[in-house]
Design a protein around this motif. Sequence first.
Motif, short mmCIF file in Angstrom:
data_model
loop_
_atom_site.label_atom_id
_atom_site.label_comp_id
_atom_site.label_asym_id
_atom_site.label_seq_id
_atom_site.Cartn_x
_atom_site.Cartn_y
_atom_site.Cartn_z
N ASP A 42 -33.34 -45.78 -3.27
CA ASP A 42 -33.17 -44.44 -2.70
C ASP A 42 -31.71 -44.10 -2.36
O ASP A 42 -31.37 -43.81 -1.22
CB ASP A 42 -34.05 -44.29 -1.46
N ASP A 87 -35.39 -42.99 -7.14
CA ASP A 87 -34.65 -41.92 -6.45
C ASP A 87 -33.15 -42.23 -6.42
O ASP A 87 -32.49 -42.11 -5.40
CB ASP A 87 -35.20 -41.69 -5.04
N ALA A 194 -33.54 -47.01 2.70
CA ALA A 194 -32.83 -46.08 1.82
C ALA A 194 -31.33 -46.36 1.90
O ALA A 194 -30.76 -46.45 2.99
CB ALA A 194 -33.12 -44.65 2.21
N THR A 199 -30.50 -39.50 4.01
CA THR A 199 -31.90 -39.67 3.62
C THR A 199 -32.87 -39.68 4.79
O THR A 199 -34.04 -39.41 4.63
CB THR A 199 -32.08 -40.97 2.83
#
Length: 223
Positions: A42, A87, A194, A199
């Motif tokens: 992420d 992501d 993340a 985030t």
Amino acid sequence: MNKRENTTSLKSQYIHLCGEELELLPQKAIFWPAQNCLLIADVHFGKVNHFRKSGIGIPHDAGLQNEIALAELFELVEAERVIFLGDLFHSVYNDSWEKFGQLMNTYPSIKFELIRGNHDILQDQQYEKFNLTVFEELILGPFLLTHEPIEEENVKGYNLAGHIHPGVALSGKGKQYTKVACFYFGVYGGILPAFGKFTGTAKMKIKKKDRVFVVADGEVLEV
């Protein structure tokens, strides 16, 4: 030999899973020594530009933070392989993707791979342009690498994933609470924090046999 042997600034923790030793880094990534591999979840590269185009007031140079953090991590760990657990890039194409490509090209000795996440919606030629190999899932040693966590036992291996942006609340003086990012390891799988700077975190529900390592003040600590 990597450069961490000459620095005391990295305060990581180790966990043994399925016969493998994993190093939990305060940069919110995992180094797997046996594979000389970095696992990163992420990043959400390009999120700042995405928000700015939507009229959300974020400083333009804020987008550089992820780029700088990744470059510093690559220089410090010197892994031969980097696997992004989904992501990597936030939503539709913008010029931040080209900057990320330039960063990858700076490290031709590293093999970059991506487990496709729900935000990884770029066309295939964009990934191919920078020699980024894309998977829906990947079995590596005893681990099943995915973007979204698998919450039940599976025959493919212990699941390592991202997506959730795990965090826990810690209490401080004066009954103050703060939420910090964490590495979460349950019975069937683990979830990485993340990596991206914009985030946020989602509070995890911790069960009795779970192990949790928080990232706070440049350290990884088990709680």
